[in-house]
Scaffold this active site. Structure first.
Site, PDB file in Angstrom:
ATOM      1  N   CYS A  55       0.810  -1.220   0.000  1.00  0.00           N
ATOM      2  CA  CYS A  55       0.000   0.000   0.000  1.00  0.00           C
ATOM      3  C   CYS A  55       0.843   1.270   0.000  1.00  0.00           C
ATOM      4  O   CYS A  55       0.349   2.343  -0.334  1.00  0.00           O
ATOM      5  CB  CYS A  55      -0.948  -0.010   1.198  1.00  0.00           C
ATOM      6  SG  CYS A  55      -2.080  -1.388   1.096  1.00  0.00           S
TER       7      CYS A  55
ATOM      8  N   HIS B 167      -4.400   6.857   2.030  1.00  0.00           N
ATOM      9  CA  HIS B 167      -4.600   5.508   1.491  1.00  0.00           C
ATOM     10  C   HIS B 167      -5.997   5.037   1.890  1.00  0.00           C
ATOM     11  O   HIS B 167      -6.440   5.264   3.022  1.00  0.00           O
ATOM     12  CB  HIS B 167      -3.530   4.581   2.063  1.00  0.00           C
ATOM     13  CG  HIS B 167      -3.737   3.146   1.732  1.00  0.00           C
ATOM     14  ND1 HIS B 167      -3.899   2.699   0.442  1.00  0.00           N
ATOM     15  CD2 HIS B 167      -3.809   2.039   2.529  1.00  0.00           C
ATOM     16  CE1 HIS B 167      -4.067   1.380   0.455  1.00  0.00           C
ATOM     17  NE2 HIS B 167      -4.023   0.961   1.708  1.00  0.00           N
TER      18      HIS B 167
ATOM     19  N   ASN C 114     -10.104  -1.170  -1.398  1.00  0.00           N
ATOM     20  CA  ASN C 114      -8.666  -0.954  -1.235  1.00  0.00           C
ATOM     21  C   ASN C 114      -7.936  -1.553  -2.431  1.00  0.00           C
ATOM     22  O   ASN C 114      -7.849  -2.769  -2.564  1.00  0.00           O
ATOM     23  CB  ASN C 114      -8.207  -1.619   0.078  1.00  0.00           C
ATOM     24  CG  ASN C 114      -6.720  -1.461   0.342  1.00  0.00           C
ATOM     25  OD1 ASN C 114      -5.975  -0.971  -0.511  1.00  0.00           O
ATOM     26  ND2 ASN C 114      -6.288  -1.885   1.515  1.00  0.00           N
TER      27      ASN C 114
HETATM   28  N1  COA Z   1     -18.725 -10.254   7.299  1.00  0.00           N
HETATM   29  C1  COA Z   1     -19.399 -10.467   8.442  1.00  0.00           C
HETATM   30  N2  COA Z   1     -18.798 -10.701   9.608  1.00  0.00           N
HETATM   31  C2  COA Z   1     -17.456 -10.712   9.618  1.00  0.00           C
HETATM   32  C3  COA Z   1     -16.692 -10.499   8.467  1.00  0.00           C
HETATM   33  C4  COA Z   1     -17.375 -10.258   7.263  1.00  0.00           C
HETATM   34  N3  COA Z   1     -16.735 -10.035   6.109  1.00  0.00           N
HETATM   35  N4  COA Z   1     -15.400 -10.562   8.788  1.00  0.00           N
HETATM   36  C5  COA Z   1     -15.340 -10.811  10.102  1.00  0.00           C
HETATM   37  N5  COA Z   1     -16.585 -10.917  10.601  1.00  0.00           N
HETATM   38  C6  COA Z   1     -16.999 -11.164  11.977  1.00  0.00           C
HETATM   39  C7  COA Z   1     -15.895 -11.854  12.772  1.00  0.00           C
HETATM   40  O1  COA Z   1     -15.971 -13.244  12.636  1.00  0.00           O
HETATM   41  C8  COA Z   1     -16.201 -11.400  14.177  1.00  0.00           C
HETATM   42  O2  COA Z   1     -17.237 -12.171  14.709  1.00  0.00           O
HETATM   43  P1  COA Z   1     -17.204 -12.604  16.250  1.00  0.00           P
HETATM   44  O3  COA Z   1     -17.239 -11.311  17.008  1.00  0.00           O
HETATM   45  O4  COA Z   1     -18.406 -13.419  16.374  1.00  0.00           O
HETATM   46  O5  COA Z   1     -15.916 -13.342  16.437  1.00  0.00           O
HETATM   47  C9  COA Z   1     -16.737  -9.987  13.988  1.00  0.00           C
HETATM   48  O6  COA Z   1     -17.210  -9.923  12.640  1.00  0.00           O
HETATM   49  C10 COA Z   1     -15.714  -8.917  14.196  1.00  0.00           C
HETATM   50  O7  COA Z   1     -14.560  -9.275  13.435  1.00  0.00           O
HETATM   51  P2  COA Z   1     -13.257  -8.446  13.455  1.00  0.00           P
HETATM   52  O8  COA Z   1     -12.196  -9.131  12.674  1.00  0.00           O
HETATM   53  O9  COA Z   1     -12.976  -8.048  14.863  1.00  0.00           O
HETATM   54  O10 COA Z   1     -13.771  -7.160  12.658  1.00  0.00           O
HETATM   55  P3  COA Z   1     -13.096  -5.786  12.549  1.00  0.00           P
HETATM   56  O11 COA Z   1     -13.975  -4.759  13.072  1.00  0.00           O
HETATM   57  O12 COA Z   1     -11.656  -5.802  13.026  1.00  0.00           O
HETATM   58  O13 COA Z   1     -13.062  -5.565  10.969  1.00  0.00           O
HETATM   59  C11 COA Z   1     -11.514  -5.579   9.177  1.00  0.00           C
HETATM   60  C12 COA Z   1     -12.292  -6.412  10.166  1.00  0.00           C
HETATM   61  C13 COA Z   1     -10.648  -6.480   8.345  1.00  0.00           C
HETATM   62  C14 COA Z   1     -12.490  -4.813   8.296  1.00  0.00           C
HETATM   63  C15 COA Z   1     -10.651  -4.564   9.980  1.00  0.00           C
HETATM   64  O14 COA Z   1      -9.930  -5.254  10.959  1.00  0.00           O
HETATM   65  C16 COA Z   1      -9.709  -3.785   9.142  1.00  0.00           C
HETATM   66  O15 COA Z   1     -10.112  -3.016   8.300  1.00  0.00           O
HETATM   67  N6  COA Z   1      -8.388  -3.934   9.365  1.00  0.00           N
HETATM   68  C17 COA Z   1      -7.422  -3.206   8.641  1.00  0.00           C
HETATM   69  C18 COA Z   1      -7.302  -3.790   7.298  1.00  0.00           C
HETATM   70  C19 COA Z   1      -6.431  -3.009   6.403  1.00  0.00           C
HETATM   71  O16 COA Z   1      -6.384  -1.825   6.478  1.00  0.00           O
HETATM   72  N7  COA Z   1      -5.759  -3.734   5.536  1.00  0.00           N
HETATM   73  C20 COA Z   1      -5.000  -3.228   4.488  1.00  0.00           C
HETATM   74  C21 COA Z   1      -3.874  -2.472   4.991  1.00  0.00           C
HETATM   75  S1  COA Z   1      -3.227  -1.652   3.653  1.00  0.00           S
END
Ligand code: COA
Length: 332
Positions: free
Chosen positions: A113, A257, A287
């Protein structure tokens, strides 16, 4: 020495759109969850057979045509991507051939990124040193080629696309402050395991097992990446502003970003920057990794939100971990 300035921007995405509702049919997720947690509504996905160099070529051709610069006058092509057509030759060479940039040299930059922001600075240095007059900097990824569409942690976030910019020396005598001003870049290899693609390199060459175990797809610990991004992005932004005697008030446009809307809003909040100054197009494109910043510039220009003389702050965070903030005075 004249500063390097951007004289043309072109953005490209493949035409096919995959909405959150389409993903609902493929994995256990919902439009509401994706919108609430990421801000993403849809993403563009390349048809099978469409490569990174195809889209880079399209972006670069548009970029040069807008600038009215002949391909033969391009000195250097830098392609920031983690989805090259092949590991070798470099995608920059494929683009050079198709464009007919007979005297250009080039290389790829693989830092996910942060690829575009790093490539922009590197390209700018070749302009500032006087070595080159026309440098094409392309940031583009076909993320769908390395994403597992059964993994709901990753497939909801990423999209395909990017763009190209042309850098030239700023020789405007009455506008000497136009161009690249300053940058702060850093990497932290401790974050390596949190966002990676395990197989296909020298550590784990492709075998039947690596394919069966889906080791050729992006793996992400979303929470760890999120924490790093929400801390690092505002930290670097404040640092670069402070050392230039500036505050968030002086910034006309903030181009971050596009990884997660929550990361963007939290960075803006910490800098006390109103969202009206922030370019956000993640809802439309997701993204696109190295593609987000040129695509965001493209959106900003289309909406008339980038004007000559604007102070622009760029920021990026990604795999590595890698991070960067860059300041620029916009020139057209
Ligand atoms: N749809 C529905 N539910 C989902 C899911 C999806 N696509 N992905 C995860 N979940 C669920 C999980 O299983 C979890 O359930 P639980 O509470 O029963 O265990 C719950 O939603 C929360 O999951 P979590 O991983 O804690 O979600 P989050 O709020 O951290 O969001 C991301 C996940 C990936 C969107 C977030 O962590 C993120 O954006 N991270 C940064 C990613 C990034 O910037 N990457 C690129 C860098 S350049």
């Amino acid at each position: 020495m004249p500063r390097a300035k951007i004289v043309s921007v072109a953005g490209v995405v493949p035409p096919k759109v995959v909405t959150n509702y389409d993903l609902e049919k493929m994995i256990e997720t919902s439009n509401d969850w994706i919108v609430e947690r990421t801000g993403i509504h849809q993403r563009h996905i390349a048809e099978k057979g469409v490569t990174t160099s195809d889209l880079c070529y399209e972006a670069a051709e548009k970029c040069l045509a807008q600038a009215k610069v002949d391909a033969k006058d391009v000195d250097l092509i830098i392609v920031a991507t983690i989805t090259p057509d092949m590991l070798l030759p470099a995608t920059a060479c494929l683009v050079q051939k198709r464009l007919g940039c007979n005297k250009a040299w080039g290389f790829d930059m693989s830092i996910a990124c942060c690829g575009f922001i790093y490539a922009l600075q590197v390209g700018g240095e070749f302009i500032k040193s006087g070595a080159h007059k026309n440098v094409l900097v392309i940031g583009l990824d076909v993320m769908s080629s390395i994403i597992d569409f059964t993994d709901r942690q990753t497939c909801i976030i990423f999209g395909d696309g990017g763009g190209a910019v042309l850098l030239q020396p700023n020789d405007e005598k009455d506008n000497e402050d136009v161009g690249l001003i300053d940058f702060i870049f850093e990497v932290d290899g401790n974050g390596g395991d949190s966002l990676c693609l395990p197989a296909g390199g020298s550590k784990m060459p492709a075998t039947q097992e690596t394919v069966e175990q889906k080791q050729h797809y992006v793996k992400q610990d979303g929470k760890v990446v999120f924490k790093y991004a929400t801390r690092k992005m505002p930290e670097l932004c404040v640092q670069i502003l402070e050392r230039n005697g500036l505050t968030g008030d002086d910034v006309d446009v903030f181009i971050p970003h596009q990884a997660n809307l929550r990361i963007i809003t939290s960075a803006a909040e910490r800098m006390k920057m109103p969202m009206e100054k922030v370019i956000v197009n993640i809802g439309e494109f997701g993204n696109t990794t190295a593609g987000t910043l040129p695509l965001a510039m493209h959106s900003a220009l289309k909406e008339g939100r980038l004007k000559k003389g604007d102070l622009v702050l760029f920021a990026s965070i990604g795999a590595g971990f890698s991070a960067g903030a860059l300041l620029m005075r916009w020139g057209y």
